[in-house]
Design an enzyme around this catalytic site. Structure first.
Site, PDB file in Angstrom:
ATOM      1  N   ASP A 457       0.829  -1.208   0.000  1.00  0.00           N
ATOM      2  CA  ASP A 457       0.000   0.000   0.000  1.00  0.00           C
ATOM      3  C   ASP A 457       0.868   1.265   0.000  1.00  0.00           C
ATOM      4  O   ASP A 457       2.085   1.215   0.226  1.00  0.00           O
ATOM      5  CB  ASP A 457      -0.909  -0.046   1.242  1.00  0.00           C
ATOM      6  CG  ASP A 457      -2.244   0.643   1.041  1.00  0.00           C
ATOM      7  OD1 ASP A 457      -2.345   1.471   0.117  1.00  0.00           O
ATOM      8  OD2 ASP A 457      -3.183   0.366   1.818  1.00  0.00           O
ATOM      9  N   ASP A 523     -10.602   1.762  -3.643  1.00  0.00           N
ATOM     10  CA  ASP A 523     -11.195   1.430  -2.350  1.00  0.00           C
ATOM     11  C   ASP A 523     -12.709   1.395  -2.433  1.00  0.00           C
ATOM     12  O   ASP A 523     -13.376   0.967  -1.489  1.00  0.00           O
ATOM     13  CB  ASP A 523     -10.786   2.466  -1.293  1.00  0.00           C
ATOM     14  CG  ASP A 523      -9.444   2.135  -0.669  1.00  0.00           C
ATOM     15  OD1 ASP A 523      -8.923   1.041  -0.944  1.00  0.00           O
ATOM     16  OD2 ASP A 523      -8.921   2.970   0.091  1.00  0.00           O
TER      17      ASP A 523
END
Ligand code: DGJ
Length: 720
Positions: A457, A523
């Site tokens: 990430d 997301d």
């Protein structure tokens, strides 16, 4: 007839000045009759096999005419446009030696032409520069290009800008590119391509949620199925610039390169700088343009070729609630429904109880995991699943042991830390000690545990990203270091797969995808949002590289509720996963989830090797997309009604990409999710055995089933 006035040190160009790169249905004609830098005369449709005289004639036919009010020598768009040729558009190279030697005058010295590649060498003895231009057309018909500039002088050369420049046809009058934001990445925007410059800059140290995935220009209203369109992408994960420019002379072109900060690239005597590779494609419609890029990616040695495992990611299921019992129950449920890879997301490492602390301290948190990750991993692997782990190696919370011990490892400018993002700062991976620390920390985890997969990430944009060692901007060096780090971990742990995630989909580019195995697309897992996000991400990224998860009934990022059929049907178009607490599903829900996973598994080879197509339907409420097998023997299409339609029923759906002369049967896979109650008659074609030719399906189509808004229908199409 030879037009060569240049020195040709290497391969003789068939004794003529026009080079024809021809591969994969694409022709690129380059006029190399120097000493001016070569000019691309044509990039696009295959020109067949013109002989030397034909090629010369094409070049002569395109030479510009001098006009009143203009310079005496009309400038042509060279591979690196320079003001010294009279060029008055944006140049391809900007730089100086402390303000002097600002106008490069590079001239060709040698041409190497082998097969489908062309390398041009050029020098400038006054400004003391050397340039290498690489151009290639691959078997997919994709044009790629990069530039390497070398300082041949004995003082520093400050590089400001070095861009690959590619011509556009005069028919290009409309621009499409993507923008976006967190939870809405790769949102398309279109406008007229008029005189002037449309420039998209990324200054975020990563491509960003609003990145220009592709900058495309084409005929008015070009769509997925038709309309001549050309596009460029920069295969790089840092700051970048893409532009489309049109001059009064009619010259139109794309430019792409890294966006460099002041002083970021200062070339010492003898030093060189290479641009990232520009990937450029064209097509009669975006389907063709994308298919070329997908084919190119699929031919890479590093391309993942094993079946993409059904994944469960724990993030939206448990967030930071890392409770072994809860995560074990989730693993058991995952195994029951057919999950093949279980990924433990954020929250497992030292001090990480929420998103305010811990980043940088890459050891398992002893309070939350007193026995380490072993007990959970044993359960996961014992159930036959792979284990994956979330990391965010480039980030540091100020509240971490790392930040306290090594404040000089944080990117910063003028001895002040940048504004925080998600309460975090960024590690300077170009610092050798910081790099070694991260490499060894991750390596230790990979040695200790059987980890098959890292979700990597990167949760903030970079600003003020300078190195404390040099005091200069360091985005470029950090991207270089990141790629090296990813490669080193993969070399040490063969078979390790890595996902590129950045606040969802803020690092999606073909640079990172040469070092990782998939991207986390967004997301936002709301299927209605995902239809657009995946459609436009798919311009570049094929489905096997694009994470697509089935969310819970209520989307965590939009609050909308959807049936499982919509959530799952949209996730078929990707590398499918689940991001939902499925530990307490009803028997009926579990059975339905299993049936969707079975459908994915039965068709993943099709989705992950076939040709992605989108149908241009006039009704904005209709989304119709599919994947057609490479041999056109089968296809799967999904019709989603994204909103209520003005037409009722919506009318015929056309299916593109099939073989015109082949007969196909069409099966409505999920009839139980169609219809809106009792008000409609059965769909005639679905009630009987029926075959239609690919031509009929493409031109006439068949009646789409009535659907509630925000529902979908899946069609399995098989050659009869
Ligand atoms: C952002 C990612 O996109 C999410 O999937 C999740 O991994 C969180 N970060 C964790 O902090």
């Amino acid at each position: 007839m030879s037009h060569h006035s240049v020195v040709n040190n290497s391969v003789v160009v068939n004794n003529r000045a026009v080079v024809h790169l021809r591969n994969g249905g694409t022709s690129v004609l380059v006029d190399t009759s120097g000493p001016a830098l070569p000019v691309i005369v044509h990039w696009g449709a295959d020109l067949g096999s013109p002989d030397a005289a034909d090629l010369d004639a094409i070049v002569l036919a395109t030479l510009p005419q001098r006009v009143s009010g203009g310079l005496d020598v009309p400038a042509r768009l060279g591979l690196l446009p320079q003001e010294t040729t009279g060029w008055q558009g944006t140049p391809g190279l900007t730089g100086s030696r402390a303000g002097r030697f600002f106008s490069p005058a590079l001239l060709t010295t040698a041409i190497e032409h082998t097969g489908d590649t062309l390398t041009v060498h050029a020098t400038d003895d006054i400004n003391r520069l050397a340039l290498r231009i690489d151009l290639a057309v691959d078997a997919a018909g994709v044009l790629s290009s990069s530039l390497t500039l070398t300082n041949t002088g004995d003082d520093d050369y400050d590089l400001v800008d070095l861009c690959v420049t590619l011509p556009l046809p005069a028919s290009a009058t409309e621009i499409l590119d993507t923008t976006g934001r967190h939870l809405r990445e790769r949102s398309p925007q279109r406008h007229a391509f008029t005189q002037g410059r449309h420039q998209r800059d990324s200054r975020k140290g990563r491509p960003g949620a609003d990145a220009t995935l592709l900058l495309a220009a084409g005929t008015p209203g070009f769509g997925f199925e038709s309309g001549l369109v050309h596009a460029a992408h920069l295969a790089f994960s840092g700051n970048h610039r893409l532009a489309a420019e049109k001059l009064v002379t009619g010259s139109a072109f794309l430019q792409a390169g890294e966006l460099l900060a002041a002083g970021e690239i200062r070339l010492a005597p003898g030093a060189g700088y290479s641009t990232p590779t520009v990937i450029a494609s064209w097509g009669d419609g975006l389907n063709e343009l994308s298919a070329r890029i997908h084919t190119r990616l699929r031919s890479r040695d590093v391309h993942p070729r094993t079946p993409r495992p059904v994944t469960l990611n724990t993030w939206e299921a448990v967030y930071f609630d890392h409770d072994l019992g809860r995560l074990t129950a989730l693993a058991q449920a995952a195994a029951r429904v057919g999950v093949e890879r279980y990924v433990l997301d954020d929250g497992w490492f030292h001090g990480r109880r929420d998103d305010t602390a811990g980043l940088g301290d890459w050891v398992v948190d002893a309070d939350v995991w007193p026995d380490g990750l072993g007990p959970l991993i044993d359960t996961v692997t014992g159930l036959g699943m792979q284990f994956g782990l979330w990391v965010e190696p480039e980030m540091v919370n100020p509240d971490s042991d790392l930040a306290r011990a090594h404040p000089d490892w944080l990117l910063q400018a003028a001895e002040r830390l940048p504004v925080e993002g998600r309460q975090q700062q960024v590690l300077d991976l170009s610092h050798p000690d910081a790099y070694a620390y991260i490499l060894e920390s991750l390596d230790a985890l990979l040695v200790e545990y059987p980890i098959d997969y890292l979700k990597w990430d990167h949760n903030r944009d970079l600003v003020d990203a300078g190195s404390t060692r040099t005091g200069t901007a360091a985005v470029h060096e950090n991207v270089v270091a990141l790629y090296a780090l990813l490669d080193e971990l993969k070399a040490r742990h063969p078979g390790l797969e890595i996902e590129s995630c950045a606040s969802g989909g803020a690092r999606v580019d073909l640079g990172i995808l040469d070092h990782t195995d998939r991207i986390w697309t967004s997301d936002c897992i709301d299927p209605i949002e995902r239809l657009t996000i995946q459609k436009y991400t798919g311009l570049l990224v094929p489905y096997e590289l694009m994470g697509a998860h089935i969310s819970g009934p209520e989307s965590h990022s939009t609050g909308r509720r959807h049936d499982l059929s919509l959530r799952a049907g949209v996730a078929l178009f990707g590398h499918l996963g689940i991001e939902w607490d499925i530990s307490a599903l009803s028997a009926a829900d579990e059975a339905e989830l299993i049936s969707w996973i079975d459908l994915y598994e039965a068709n993943r080879a099709l989705f992950h090797t076939g040709t992605s197509v989108h149908v241009d339907h006039p009704d904005p409420a209709v989304d119709l997309r599919g994947v057609v097998a490479a041999d056109q023997s089968e296809a799967m299409f999904v019709f989603s009604l994204v909103a209520s339609s003005a037409a009722y029923p919506v009318g015929p759906l056309r299916f593109t990409g099939l073989a015109d002369d082949t007969r196909y049967s069409v099966r409505l896979v999920n009839r139980e999710h169609t219809g809106v109650g009792n008000g409609q008659s059965p769909l005639v074609w679905a009630e009987r055995p029926l075959t239609l030719t690919g031509r009929a399906l493409r031109t006439i189509g068949l009646q789409g089933p009535v659907l509630f808004p925000e529902h979908l229908a899946v069609f399995q199409i098989t050659s009869a």
